[in-house]
Design an enzyme around this catalytic site. Structure first.
Site, short mmCIF file in Angstrom:
data_model
loop_
_atom_site.label_atom_id
_atom_site.label_comp_id
_atom_site.label_asym_id
_atom_site.label_seq_id
_atom_site.Cartn_x
_atom_site.Cartn_y
_atom_site.Cartn_z
CG HIS A 85 -33.46 -41.34 -10.52
ND1 HIS A 85 -33.96 -40.55 -11.53
CD2 HIS A 85 -34.11 -40.96 -9.40
CE1 HIS A 85 -34.86 -39.73 -11.03
NE2 HIS A 85 -34.97 -39.94 -9.74
CB CYS A 101 -29.60 -42.86 -15.18
SG CYS A 101 -30.38 -41.56 -14.24
CD GLN A 121 -37.74 -37.95 -7.83
OE1 GLN A 121 -36.82 -38.71 -8.13
NE2 GLN A 121 -38.10 -37.74 -6.57
CB CYS A 131 -34.26 -40.39 -16.26
SG CYS A 131 -32.80 -40.86 -17.18
CD GLU A 132 -36.01 -34.20 -19.66
OE1 GLU A 132 -37.19 -34.24 -20.03
OE2 GLU A 132 -35.41 -33.14 -19.39
CG HIS A 133 -31.10 -36.13 -18.32
ND1 HIS A 133 -31.40 -35.90 -17.00
CD2 HIS A 133 -31.34 -34.97 -18.97
CE1 HIS A 133 -31.80 -34.65 -16.85
NE2 HIS A 133 -31.77 -34.07 -18.04
CG HIS A 134 -29.06 -41.36 -18.54
ND1 HIS A 134 -29.33 -40.52 -17.47
CD2 HIS A 134 -27.77 -41.14 -18.87
CE1 HIS A 134 -28.25 -39.83 -17.17
NE2 HIS A 134 -27.29 -40.17 -18.00
ZN ZN Z 1 -30.92 -40.32 -16.05
#
Ligand code: ZN
Length: 197
Positions: A158, A160, A130, A89-92
């Site tokens: 996920h 995260c 996703q 995931c690009e956020h975490h």
């Molecule tokens: Zn994430």
């Protein structure tokens, strides 16, 4: 602003050399001791692993498809289901993983079945959400194959969400992208959704 790290992008070893000392600094920032025995080679292993997990940036759909497209008369739905999928995931930058189900309706051309999981990996091995991953796989197949339609469903868990944040272990995220006949024709879409159940 885009950052442009100064190393030779065509040399994979230079990327590893660039990442390692920077990751060692991150370990120290986390109040670890990067000089203790167990961690000595960790920056090298991290660099290799993150290089592989993001290798999708350094390839493209045309390269993995190669000569894997063939003429055919059939216009019956083709489904490849339960394709194992691992992404970040690009956020975490934590993993999400699950399955992709991909279908298309040929328009005088078919694609080698092993190429479909490889197209999924081109986009999965990047920093992702996703929703975008699902759309990119669908759009890539539309472009490379010009079929009558493409359908992609991804179901994934996920990390995260599981390890941090809401800490929900059993929730699955399901995304879909419908193109061509799958978008316009509810009967075609329903057939696909029934077959991947
Ligand atoms: Zn994430």
């Amino acid at each position: 602003m885009t950052m442009d790290p100064k190393f030779n992008k065509t040399d994979p070893a230079e990327m590893l050399d660039y990442i390692q000392p920077r990751f060692r600094e991150i370990l120290a920032a986390l109040e670890e001791d990067p000089t203790r025995e167990g961690l000595l080679d960790t920056p090298k292993r991290f660099a290799k692993s993150i290089q592989f997990l993001t290798s999708g940036y350094r390839t493209c759909v045309d390269t993995v498809v190669g000569k894997g497209i063939f003429a055919a008369e059939s216009s019956e739905m083709v489904i490849v289901k339960d394709i194992e999928l691992y992404s970040l995931c690009e956020h975490h930058m934590l993993p999400f993983f699950g399955k992709a189900h991909v279908a298309y309706i040929p328009n005088k051309k078919i694609i080698g079945l092993s190429k479909i999981p490889r197209i999924v990996d081109v986009f999965a091995r990047r920093l992702q959400v996703q929703e975008r991953l699902t759309a990119q796989v669908a759009d890539a197949l539309m472009e490379v194959l010009q079929p009558l339609g493409v359908a992609v469903v991804i179901e994934a868990c996920h990390f995260c969400m599981m390890m941090r944040g809401v800490e929900k272990q059993n929730s699955k995220t399901i995304t879909s992208a419908m193109r061509g006949d799958f978008f316009t024709d509810p009967t075609t879409r329903k057939e696909f959704l029934t077959l991947i159940k």
